[in-house]
Design a protein around this motif. Structure first.
Motif, PDB file in Angstrom:
ATOM      1  N   MET A 171     136.680 155.012  91.538  1.00  0.00           N
ATOM      2  CA  MET A 171     137.754 153.198  90.808  1.00  0.00           C
ATOM      3  C   MET A 171     135.721 152.815  91.045  1.00  0.00           C
ATOM      4  N   VAL A 172     135.532 152.437  89.496  1.00  0.00           N
ATOM      5  CA  VAL A 172     134.750 151.549  89.829  1.00  0.00           C
ATOM      6  C   VAL A 172     135.037 149.182  89.698  1.00  0.00           C
ATOM      7  N   ALA A 173     134.349 148.601  90.415  1.00  0.00           N
ATOM      8  CA  ALA A 173     134.592 147.531  90.493  1.00  0.00           C
ATOM      9  C   ALA A 173     134.031 146.996  89.298  1.00  0.00           C
ATOM     10  N   THR A 174     135.974 146.080  89.291  1.00  0.00           N
ATOM     11  CA  THR A 174     135.393 145.419  87.912  1.00  0.00           C
ATOM     12  C   THR A 174     134.487 143.891  88.215  1.00  0.00           C
ATOM     13  N   PHE A 175     134.394 143.622  87.563  1.00  0.00           N
ATOM     14  CA  PHE A 175     133.516 142.006  87.916  1.00  0.00           C
ATOM     15  C   PHE A 175     133.870 140.712  88.520  1.00  0.00           C
ATOM     16  N   GLU A 176     135.567 140.890  88.245  1.00  0.00           N
ATOM     17  CA  GLU A 176     136.558 139.851  89.812  1.00  0.00           C
ATOM     18  C   GLU A 176     136.454 140.199  90.630  1.00  0.00           C
ATOM     19  N   ASP A 177     136.456 141.971  91.072  1.00  0.00           N
ATOM     20  CA  ASP A 177     135.972 142.597  92.272  1.00  0.00           C
ATOM     21  C   ASP A 177     135.009 141.817  93.054  1.00  0.00           C
ATOM     22  N   ILE A 178     133.744 142.153  92.494  1.00  0.00           N
ATOM     23  CA  ILE A 178     133.164 142.281  93.474  1.00  0.00           C
ATOM     24  C   ILE A 178     132.268 140.227  93.383  1.00  0.00           C
ATOM     25  N   ALA A 179     133.383 139.387  92.427  1.00  0.00           N
ATOM     26  CA  ALA A 179     132.831 138.155  92.531  1.00  0.00           C
ATOM     27  C   ALA A 179     134.181 137.127  93.929  1.00  0.00           C
ATOM     28  N   GLN A 180     134.626 138.208  93.782  1.00  0.00           N
ATOM     29  CA  GLN A 180     136.503 138.540  95.263  1.00  0.00           C
ATOM     30  C   GLN A 180     135.207 138.659  96.328  1.00  0.00           C
ATOM     31  N   GLY A 181     134.192 139.742  96.550  1.00  0.00           N
ATOM     32  CA  GLY A 181     134.045 139.510  97.792  1.00  0.00           C
ATOM     33  C   GLY A 181     133.704 138.531  98.447  1.00  0.00           C
ATOM     34  N   ALA A 223     130.982 132.319  94.441  1.00  0.00           N
ATOM     35  CA  ALA A 223     133.135 131.941  94.566  1.00  0.00           C
ATOM     36  C   ALA A 223     133.297 131.967  92.651  1.00  0.00           C
ATOM     37  N   LEU A 224     134.358 132.619  92.903  1.00  0.00           N
ATOM     38  CA  LEU A 224     135.101 132.839  91.675  1.00  0.00           C
ATOM     39  C   LEU A 224     135.475 131.246  90.850  1.00  0.00           C
ATOM     40  N   ASP A 225     134.803 130.987  90.584  1.00  0.00           N
ATOM     41  CA  ASP A 225     135.277 129.741  89.083  1.00  0.00           C
ATOM     42  C   ASP A 225     136.050 130.239  87.315  1.00  0.00           C
ATOM     43  N   GLY A 226     137.420 130.656  87.481  1.00  0.00           N
ATOM     44  CA  GLY A 226     137.484 130.683  86.235  1.00  0.00           C
ATOM     45  C   GLY A 226     137.198 132.402  86.207  1.00  0.00           C
ATOM     46  N   ARG A 279     115.035 132.468  84.609  1.00  0.00           N
ATOM     47  CA  ARG A 279     114.546 131.326  83.325  1.00  0.00           C
ATOM     48  C   ARG A 279     114.236 132.182  82.570  1.00  0.00           C
ATOM     49  N   ARG A 280     113.383 133.283  82.788  1.00  0.00           N
ATOM     50  CA  ARG A 280     112.553 134.268  81.959  1.00  0.00           C
ATOM     51  C   ARG A 280     113.424 135.485  81.178  1.00  0.00           C
ATOM     52  N   ASN A 281     114.212 135.409  82.221  1.00  0.00           N
ATOM     53  CA  ASN A 281     114.930 136.383  81.577  1.00  0.00           C
ATOM     54  C   ASN A 281     116.800 136.695  82.124  1.00  0.00           C
ATOM     55  N   PRO A 282     118.002 135.795  81.747  1.00  0.00           N
ATOM     56  CA  PRO A 282     118.916 135.731  82.043  1.00  0.00           C
ATOM     57  C   PRO A 282     120.014 137.186  82.239  1.00  0.00           C
ATOM     58  N   THR A 283     119.624 138.299  81.762  1.00  0.00           N
ATOM     59  CA  THR A 283     119.884 139.456  81.819  1.00  0.00           C
ATOM     60  C   THR A 283     119.941 140.001  83.587  1.00  0.00           C
ATOM     61  N   VAL A 284     121.352 139.930  84.714  1.00  0.00           N
ATOM     62  CA  VAL A 284     121.426 139.909  85.547  1.00  0.00           C
ATOM     63  C   VAL A 284     122.626 141.593  86.105  1.00  0.00           C
ATOM     64  N   THR A 285     122.021 141.922  86.900  1.00  0.00           N
ATOM     65  CA  THR A 285     123.892 142.515  87.770  1.00  0.00           C
ATOM     66  C   THR A 285     123.951 141.982  88.553  1.00  0.00           C
ATOM     67  N   ILE A 286     125.841 142.485  88.550  1.00  0.00           N
ATOM     68  CA  ILE A 286     125.908 142.014  90.469  1.00  0.00           C
ATOM     69  C   ILE A 286     127.071 143.218  90.497  1.00  0.00           C
ATOM     70  N   ALA A 287     126.892 143.525  92.359  1.00  0.00           N
ATOM     71  CA  ALA A 287     127.423 144.531  92.866  1.00  0.00           C
ATOM     72  C   ALA A 287     127.743 143.966  94.213  1.00  0.00           C
ATOM     73  N   PRO A 288     128.837 144.972  94.486  1.00  0.00           N
ATOM     74  CA  PRO A 288     128.964 144.434  96.432  1.00  0.00           C
ATOM     75  C   PRO A 288     127.963 145.006  97.530  1.00  0.00           C
ATOM     76  N   GLU A 301     128.848 150.130  92.738  1.00  0.00           N
ATOM     77  CA  GLU A 301     128.999 150.279  91.448  1.00  0.00           C
ATOM     78  C   GLU A 301     128.545 149.125  90.942  1.00  0.00           C
ATOM     79  N   ALA A 302     126.890 149.196  90.492  1.00  0.00           N
ATOM     80  CA  ALA A 302     126.665 147.019  89.481  1.00  0.00           C
ATOM     81  C   ALA A 302     127.662 146.735  88.167  1.00  0.00           C
ATOM     82  N   VAL A 303     127.509 145.928  88.063  1.00  0.00           N
ATOM     83  CA  VAL A 303     128.446 145.667  86.747  1.00  0.00           C
ATOM     84  C   VAL A 303     126.941 144.364  86.201  1.00  0.00           C
ATOM     85  N   ASP A 304     127.025 145.234  84.583  1.00  0.00           N
ATOM     86  CA  ASP A 304     126.704 143.723  83.855  1.00  0.00           C
ATOM     87  C   ASP A 304     127.048 142.442  83.788  1.00  0.00           C
TER      88      ASP A 304
END
Length: 126
Positions: A1-11, A33-36, A54-63, A73-76
């Motif tokens: 199962m792939v983690a969602t943005f919220e799952d990763i943010a709560q880690g 810390a998740l805020d909304g 500042r140059r490129n706001p595209t990132v990924t997050i992963a647990p 897995e990372a999410v965009d």
């Protein structure tokens, strides 16, 4: 199962990956810390990750673990640098989530660098 943005943010640790001009990924483990619907993070104001955002706001997050070893897995996502009020909110959110260690880390940073020495980041799902 792939983690969602919220799952990763709560880690406990989040691997924030920013990108250099040539597209090279640069991962960094951070507290968040998740805020909304956004993930609040806080970092040194003159860090390279801030310059890359500042140059490129595209990132990924992963647990990840505390050393930055990916744990899934990372999410965009998209990053935004916060103003002073937003940075204060990010500091408070991180201090609240991580208890006494978070509070000591945030206060120590403010004492060492001053309030302008760090900046908040708001990460939202892509």
């Amino acid at each position: 199962m792939v983690a969602t943005f919220e799952d990763i943010a709560q880690g406990k640790y989040v691997l924030l990956t920013t990108f250099k001009k040539d597209g090279t990924a640069v991962p960094t483990p951070l507290w968040g810390a998740l805020d909304g619907e956004q993930l609040l993070m806080w970092t040194v104001a003159d860090s390279w990750k801030v310059k890359r955002i500042r140059r490129n706001p595209t990132v990924t997050i992963a647990p990840c673990d505390m050393r930055g070893n990916p744990q899934g897995e990372a999410v965009d996502a998209a990053a935004r640098i916060l103003d002073a009020a937003g940075t204060d909110k990010a500091r408070a959110a991180v201090a609240s989530k991580y208890g006494i260690l978070g509070w000591l880390t945030v206060k120590g940073s403010v004492l060492r660098r001053g309030k302008s020495g760090s900046v908040g980041l708001a990460i939202t799902a892509a």
